[in-house]
Enzyme design. Structure first.
Site, PDB file in Angstrom:
ATOM      1  N   LYS A  38       0.695  -1.037   0.443  1.00  0.00           N
ATOM      2  CA  LYS A  38      -0.060   0.173  -0.022  1.00  0.00           C
ATOM      3  C   LYS A  38       0.948   1.240   0.409  1.00  0.00           C
ATOM      4  CE  LYS A  38      -0.481  -0.196   5.226  1.00  0.00           C
ATOM      5  NZ  LYS A  38      -1.420  -1.214   5.927  1.00  0.00           N
ATOM      6  N   TYR A 264      11.761  31.853   3.848  1.00  0.00           N
ATOM      7  CA  TYR A 264      10.704  32.459   4.848  1.00  0.00           C
ATOM      8  C   TYR A 264      11.201  32.937   6.023  1.00  0.00           C
ATOM      9  CZ  TYR A 264       9.655  31.154   0.066  1.00  0.00           C
ATOM     10  OH  TYR A 264       9.595  30.788  -0.856  1.00  0.00           O
TER      11      TYR A 264
HETATM   12  C1  LIG Z   1      -0.339  -1.819   7.088  1.00  0.00           C
HETATM   13  C2  LIG Z   1      -1.017  -3.756   7.362  1.00  0.00           C
HETATM   14  C3  LIG Z   1       0.069  -3.384   7.363  1.00  0.00           C
HETATM   15  C4  LIG Z   1       1.593  -4.322   7.469  1.00  0.00           C
HETATM   16  O1  LIG Z   1       2.152  -3.851   8.484  1.00  0.00           O
HETATM   17  P1  LIG Z   1       3.539  -3.460   8.737  1.00  0.00           P
HETATM   18  O2  LIG Z   1       3.575  -2.925  10.075  1.00  0.00           O
HETATM   19  O3  LIG Z   1       4.388  -2.565   8.114  1.00  0.00           O
HETATM   20  O4  LIG Z   1       4.612  -4.790   8.498  1.00  0.00           O
HETATM   21  C5  LIG Z   1      -0.223  -5.635   8.082  1.00  0.00           C
HETATM   22  N1  LIG Z   1      -1.798  -5.531   8.095  1.00  0.00           N
HETATM   23  C6  LIG Z   1      -2.851  -4.588   7.705  1.00  0.00           C
HETATM   24  C7  LIG Z   1      -4.121  -4.508   8.214  1.00  0.00           C
HETATM   25  C8  LIG Z   1      -2.002  -3.148   7.623  1.00  0.00           C
HETATM   26  O5  LIG Z   1      -3.377  -1.897   8.020  1.00  0.00           O
END
Ligand SMILES: *Cc1c(COP(=O)(O)O)cnc(C)c1O
Length: 368
Positions: A38, A264
């Site tokens: 993701k 800035y």
């Molecule tokens: C993002 C996510 C993961 C991955 O978690 P990590 O700590 O990056 O390994 C796993 N399961 C779900 C449901 C997630 O939303």
């Protein structure tokens, strides 16, 4: 690795493979592995990462939103893709592109069943998400009978897996809470699978869950941050290595006299004669304003150069008074040694937030 001539995010695929191999080695041979890609594979590049992992021993991918799954299908990713947080507006697309949605509420389940029936599907794969304490998304234990009754009304969908998510798998002070989540998931799975009458597979662990709770690996584990090189604990620093190097160059050097201001809103006033370097990366690239005013730093010729004054949209200015450097020299924002985790800590943030924020306008370069 060539010297940077502009800001680039260099991604080391061999390191990705090593991280994958290490995480895999923590599970048993028949535990499936889901790679979480993701948010552009945590700010790297979801398509390149998924295509690379697809040829390794990865069984599943997960994305948060439907369009992230579509991008993977467009790029030729054929392995199953779990959509963790789908919305009804995307259900047609999910079915057309063979994505596998998480069912996390009655509203989502009923809407998806209607959509699957409309598309004349049978046994379309879905995954049922149970909330065991994170209180974010998912059915509760009390919903089991409702979900089962809903499922019995249709042949259009079939449950492929049950899953849940740990709230504090990286925090060993919360071990008792986590063990409760695991117990609660086991109970849910038992009741649910008995009522369902066919076998599904179970998964619960994210990266820190894989490392800290081997008793909760069940049939599959889901790893994101570990693949990208962070174990959320100093003890994994030698086993997991960050895959991304964010590099840039010195565009220009300025010599400030005592009392001169910089940037800035005159965010920095020189207390003595000061040499600064201007770097082409700013808050639009993911280096938030919080890193300014001396909090964050970059590395130039192995020396720390603090970010002075306010972070601009496209630039930062750093203190190089005591660093022997010149225009055109390479600088490191983060890499395997000066890690994103260390930089994030300077503003009480975490590796996840910093790496996923790196803007898409920065060029990605892959070392294979
Ligand atoms: C993002 C996510 C993961 C991955 O978690 P990590 O700590 O990056 O390994 C796993 N399961 C779900 C449901 C997630 O939303």
């Amino acid at each position: 690795m060539d010297k940077a001539q502009e800001t680039i995010l260099e991604i080391d695929l061999k390191t990705l493979k090593q991280n994958f191999t290490f995480l895999k080695s923590k599970t048993t041979a028949n535990t499936k592995f889901l790679a979480v890609v993701k948010a552009f594979a945590y700010g790297s590049d979801a398509v390149e990462i998924a295509k690379y992992l697809q040829d390794l021993d990865v069984d599943y991918f997960a994305v948060a939103y439907s369009y992230e799954g579509v991008a993977l299908r467009d790029a030729g990713v054929t392995k199953p893709i779990l959509v963790l947080h789908p919305q009804p507006v995307n259900f047609d697309t999910i079915i057309k592109r063979c994505l596998e949605p998480s069912m996390y509420s009655k509203r989502i389940l009923e809407t998806f069943i209607a959509c699957a029936e409309k598309h004349k599907q049978t046994n379309y794969p879905v995954h049922i998400k149970f909330n065991t304490g994170l209180n974010r998304i998912g059915f509760s234990e009390h919903d089991i009978q409702t979900v089962l009754s809903c499922l019995k009304t249709t042949k259009s969908i079939k449950v492929r897996s049950l899953f849940s998510h740990l709230a504090a798998s990286e925090d060993l002070n919360e071990r008792e809470f986590t063990l409760n989540q695991i117990e609660s998931f086991k109970n849910i799975a038992k009741t649910f699978n008995t009522g369902l009458g066919y076998k599904t597979f179970l998964h619960m662990c994210n990266t820190s869950g894989i490392l800290n709770y081997p008793e909760a690996h069940f049939d599959m584990v889901r790893s994101g941050i570990g693949l990208y090189g962070f174990g959320n604990d100093a003890k994994y620093k030698k086993d997991l290595k960050p895959i991304a190097n964010l590099k840039s160059i010195i565009s220009q050097i300025h010599h400030l006299k005592k009392g001169d201001s910089l940037g800035y809103n005159r965010g920095y006033i020189a207390k003595q004669d000061t040499t600064t370097a201007t770097i082409p990366i700013g808050h639009a690239d993911g280096i938030k304003r919080q890193y300014g005013k001396g909090k964050g730093f970059i590395t130039i010729h192995n020396q720390k150069a603090p970010i002075l004054g306010n972070v601009c949209m496209d630039m930062i200015m750093v203190d190089v008074t005591n660093i022997n450097c010149k225009e055109g020299d390479e600088v490191i924002i983060f890499n395997a040694h000066n890690t994103a985790e260390d930089l994030a800590e300077t503003v009480q943030s975490i590796s996840y937030e910093l790496i996923t924020a790196i803007s898409q306008r920065i060029k990605r370069v892959f070392n294979r």
